[in-house]
Every structure is written in C-alpha cells, then in structure tokens.
Write a protein that holds these residues in place. Structure first.
Motif, mmCIF file in Angstrom:
data_model
loop_
_atom_site.group_PDB
_atom_site.id
_atom_site.type_symbol
_atom_site.label_atom_id
_atom_site.label_comp_id
_atom_site.label_asym_id
_atom_site.label_seq_id
_atom_site.Cartn_x
_atom_site.Cartn_y
_atom_site.Cartn_z
ATOM 1 N N CYS A 185 1.129 -1.053 0.080
ATOM 2 C CA CYS A 185 -0.344 0.124 0.344
ATOM 3 C C CYS A 185 0.803 1.442 0.086
ATOM 4 O O CYS A 185 1.047 2.300 -0.614
ATOM 5 C CB CYS A 185 -0.548 -0.070 1.316
ATOM 6 N N GLN A 186 1.511 1.640 1.047
ATOM 7 C CA GLN A 186 2.726 2.028 0.933
ATOM 8 C C GLN A 186 3.279 2.761 -0.650
ATOM 9 O O GLN A 186 3.881 3.820 -0.455
ATOM 10 C CB GLN A 186 4.249 2.455 1.689
ATOM 11 N N LEU A 187 4.034 2.043 -1.475
ATOM 12 C CA LEU A 187 4.217 1.857 -2.156
ATOM 13 C C LEU A 187 3.387 2.492 -3.698
ATOM 14 O O LEU A 187 3.335 2.923 -3.899
ATOM 15 C CB LEU A 187 5.113 0.524 -2.623
ATOM 16 N N GLY A 188 2.201 1.692 -3.233
ATOM 17 C CA GLY A 188 1.454 2.346 -3.942
ATOM 18 C C GLY A 188 1.029 3.858 -3.812
ATOM 19 O O GLY A 188 0.819 4.208 -5.274
ATOM 20 N N GLN A 189 0.757 4.233 -3.073
ATOM 21 C CA GLN A 189 0.638 4.730 -2.802
ATOM 22 C C GLN A 189 1.830 6.362 -2.683
ATOM 23 O O GLN A 189 1.768 7.408 -3.908
ATOM 24 C CB GLN A 189 0.284 6.217 -1.217
#
Length: 281
Positions: free
Chosen positions: A38-42
C-alpha cells in the motif's frame, strides 16, 4: 527493518518521496506485507509512476481486510480512491494468444496467465512465440482510460514486420460502426413491452385468484374439493407463465439496448496480426 521504516518516515516528512519509495521497496523485499504494498502504491502515485501505482494499489485493496473501525474505514476508502485516481492515467490491455504460445511480452515485460496488463498511454509492442517457433508481433496505440482486447493470430501473415502492423493498427482510420436499423429497435422495444405488460397482468390476475382460492380452501370441508385443487394448480401454471413473460421481456429489452448502444461505443479493428476490440471506461 525498524530502522528502515523510521528512515522512510523521515524521508517522507521532508518530502523526499523518491528516497521514501526506495526505502519502502527494500522493506517490502524483506517482508511482503499489505502495509508495504500500500505504501509503495501511494508513493508511486505521488511520483507519477502510474502503471506501477495501479498494480500495487490493486494488490493493496485486494489484501486489505474489511474495515472494523472508523479509522480503518477511512483508510480503506482512501486506498480505493487512490486506485481510482491512478486508473484514470493508464490503459489496460487484454491479450489473447493461440494455444501453446508463450511467453507473452508487452514492451519486453512478461504478462501473467490472465493476459491483462496495465500500460502507459502511447504505443506498445506485444510479442509472443508460437509452439512452432514463429514469433508473433503487433503494435498497438492506446490512450488513458482505454481498455483494449488484442487478439494475436497464428496465421502465417502475422509474422510481418512491425512497420506495416504499426501503420495498420495505429495509423489507419477506423470506420465507425453504422447504427442499427430503426425498425429493429422499434420491433425489439415493442416486443419487450408486450412481454412485460402481459407478464404483469397475468401476475396480478393469478395473485388475485390465488388469494380467493386459498380463502375458499380454509373453509371447512373445502380441502377435499377436487375442483379447488384443480383450480389452484391452474393458477400456479399461470404464475409460471407470467414469470416467464417477465423474464423474456426483460431479456429482450436488454438485448435491444445493447444493440442500440454497443455499435456506437465499441470499435473493431482487423489486421494481418489479428483483431482488436476497444472501448473507453
């Protein structure tokens, strides 16, 4: 890993997004967690790396557990909103190949068994290897928010050079599909209306008669009346007919709408390398 997380958070606080992204990539390599993807996506969304962001945020929302608290609900909705925003910046290809063809590559990137891949707007090369060793290659051009089906053919002509395919698929004008004949739409709409009205009328009549007969059956000595049993059976048949009429009317109406709408919203392109069906979402 705790030190990496603290360093990533510090980089994010000083708005060093690229550094924060590199650190979270290292964290995710160590532990493939939902938080990490999720952090990578954001972060990729903030960096404008839309294709990576869509892939990562798709996995993110798939892996997130259902929210149980207001905070988790807000986070859940934020992740879905981030994914929706990222999808507006990319296109999606659905690649179908002959049986036994492998591997399937889009711009040298391996496509998984689903045949679906997100790409940036622009021109892309799709290649695969047939079981007999021939290489099939096609060029496609897409814009943001397009979803395109690409059919790679096993015909001998499909191994032509890239340049002719590029001219055929990307440069040739596409003749818009002609609208359906008005009589077909009128006939379909009228027939659908007849089925629906008939089904509604039959249903009302059957329900009314069923209520009357069941009240009669409740009277003493009526349960053994063969005429009442026969009438109840007839009412049940009538109810089945009314249901069938409603289903037929609904299906015919949906088919009429599809005939009226799809030819204007979809296009089909044929070429030596196969065919493409594309539309915009």
């Amino acid at each position: 890993m705790t030190a990496l997380i603290k360093e990533a958070e510090a980089a994010l606080e000083r708005l060093d997004i690229a550094r924060a992204r590199d650190l979270w990539a290292q964290i995710y390599d160590i532990e493939r967690s939902t938080v990490g993807i999720c952090q990578l996506g954001q972060l990729d969304r903030r960096l404008g790396r839309w294709v990576d962001a869509v892939v990562e945020l798709t996995r993110c929302v798939q892996e997130m557990r259902p929210p149980a608290t207001p905070r988790e609900r807000r986070l859940y909705e934020t992740r879905h909103a981030d994914l929706a925003a990222a999808r507006l910046e990319v296109a999606q290809l659905h690649v179908f190949t002959p049986a036994g063809a492998a591997p399937v590559l889009v711009d040298g990137r391996l496509v998984d068994e689903s045949g679906q891949v997100y790409v940036a707007p622009g021109q892309h090369e799709i290649t695969t290897m047939l079981p007999d060793g021939r290489k099939v290659r096609s060029m496609v051009h897409v814009t943001a928010r397009e979803s395109r089906v690409v059919l790679l053919s096993a015909e001998p002509a499909s191994v032509r050079s890239v340049a002719p395919l590029k001219a055929t698929l990307a440069g040739a004008p596409v003749r818009p599909a002609s609208p359906p004949a008005p009589w077909l739409l009128y006939t379909g709409s009228a027939a659908s209306g007849v089925f629906l009205v008939s089904g509604i009328v039959l249903h009302i009549l059957a329900s009314t008669e069923d209520s009357v007969l069941r009240e009669e059956m409740c009277k003493p000595g009526s349960a053994e009346n063969p005429k009442l049993v026969e009438d109840l059976h007839a009412v049940e048949v009538q109810q089945h007919i009314s249901t069938a009429a409603l289903v037929a009317g609904t299906a015919l109406g949906a088919a009429t709408v599809a005939i009226a709408v799809l030819p204007r919203g979809a296009q089909i392109r044929a070429s030596a390398a196969g065919a493409e069906v594309w539309f915009s979402w």
